[in-house]
Design a protein around this motif. Structure first.
Motif, PDB file in Angstrom:
ATOM      1  N   GLN A   1       0.852  -1.187   0.000  1.00 26.77           N
ATOM      2  CA  GLN A   1       0.000   0.000   0.000  1.00 26.77           C
ATOM      3  C   GLN A   1       0.891   1.242   0.000  1.00 26.77           C
ATOM      4  O   GLN A   1       1.803   1.373   0.811  1.00 26.77           O
TER       5      GLN A   1
ATOM      6  N   LEU B   1       1.031   5.205   0.533  1.00 28.57           N
ATOM      7  CA  LEU B   1       0.383   6.392   1.088  1.00 28.57           C
ATOM      8  C   LEU B   1       1.116   7.595   0.532  1.00 28.57           C
ATOM      9  O   LEU B   1       2.342   7.698   0.683  1.00 28.57           O
TER      10      LEU B   1
ATOM     11  N   TYR C   1      -3.306   5.167  -1.205  1.00 29.44           N
ATOM     12  CA  TYR C   1      -4.127   5.956  -0.290  1.00 29.44           C
ATOM     13  C   TYR C   1      -3.649   7.404  -0.336  1.00 29.44           C
ATOM     14  O   TYR C   1      -2.514   7.699   0.077  1.00 29.44           O
TER      15      TYR C   1
ATOM     16  N   HIS D   1      -4.016   6.134   9.446  1.00 30.86           N
ATOM     17  CA  HIS D   1      -4.157   5.107   8.406  1.00 30.86           C
ATOM     18  C   HIS D   1      -3.024   4.083   8.493  1.00 30.86           C
ATOM     19  O   HIS D   1      -3.260   2.882   8.307  1.00 30.86           O
TER      20      HIS D   1
ATOM     21  N   THR E   1      -3.713   0.152   9.237  1.00 29.71           N
ATOM     22  CA  THR E   1      -3.284  -0.860   8.272  1.00 29.71           C
ATOM     23  C   THR E   1      -2.368  -1.878   8.927  1.00 29.71           C
ATOM     24  O   THR E   1      -2.477  -3.086   8.684  1.00 29.71           O
TER      25      THR E   1
END
Length: 233
Positions: free
Chosen positions: A48, A50, A84, A107, A111
């Motif tokens: 992921q 960010l 994200y 976040h 996560t």
């Protein structure tokens, strides 16, 4: 189920036949083990990203963030990758950047807790790079009111972050000009951080070419950041 009859005399056989089918179906459903929807219906991604956009960029990843995410995804064809966009104003009112620090930290921690096998890449451009840098800090900078700044993330969260890739991070001179504390990367993240600066960018170097700080000026640099992150993944 409501049944409306339009005749006073109803054939019993016509009623009993569908009733028998309904009872049979009910018995079948009750006697069969039904597996509830699995949490893996929406699996955690392998990676992921960010990303915190730069000042005055529209909500989302911003030009540099989108280019970086695309470049990293191309280097990881066998892995699932989600992005994200950090939620914060990204205006010239720099103190509001604390909203981005808070959103990013929340976040990241969420996560790490819900998707412990997901590896995160923290990134940002310009003001967004400062936001992400402060997010990694293990202490609140001197001179900053601690009531306005979120607490540092727990040290163990760093184990879930594979890389920190910052583009055009404002240097100490730029932060002094803005009346903000210098960006300091937390010790749990320094060994996995790369800071990239376009040649002559006055925000992150001693150069004086202000056009070098435009998002488009980083188009040729994002792949370097993507290569760094991919190697750490």
């Amino acid at each position: 189920m409501a049944v409306v009859c339009h005749h006073k005399r109803v054939n019993a056989r016509r009623i009993l036949r569908p009733l028998g089918v309904a009872l049979a179906l009910t018995w079948l459903l009750q006697s069969t083990a039904i597996t509830p929807p699995s949490a893996s219906a929406e699996p955690c991604p392998d990676v992921q990203v960010l990303f915190a956009r730069g000042t005055d960029e529209a909500p989302g990843l911003g030009e540099t963030g989108q280019a970086f995410a695309d470049a990293l995804r191309a280097r990881l064809p066998e892995r699932s990758l989600d992005v994200y966009p950090v939620d914060y104003p990204a205006t010239n009112d720099w103190p509001t950047g604390v909203q981005g620090i808070r959103d990013a930290a929340n976040h990241i921690e969420a996560t790490a807790a819900s998707c412990p096998k997901t590896k995160m890449v923290l990134s940002g451009f310009s003001q967004g790079a400062a936001v992400m840098g402060f997010t990694t800090a293990d202490v609140i900078p001197d001179g900053v009111d601690g009531t306005d700044v979120p607490r540092p993330m727990p040290p163990e969260v760093a184990d879930h972050v594979a890389a920190v890739v910052l583009f055009g991070t404002p240097n100490e001179r730029a932060m002094n000009f803005l009346g903000q504390p210098a960006v300091v990367i937390g010790p749990g993240y320094t060994g996995k951080t790369i800071q990239l600066c376009a040649p002559e960018d006055p925000v992150c170097s001693e150069g004086l070419n202000f056009s070098a700080h435009a998002p488009g000026a980083y188009g040729g640099i994002v792949d370097e950041g993507a290569a760094y992150a991919a190697n750490r993944l």
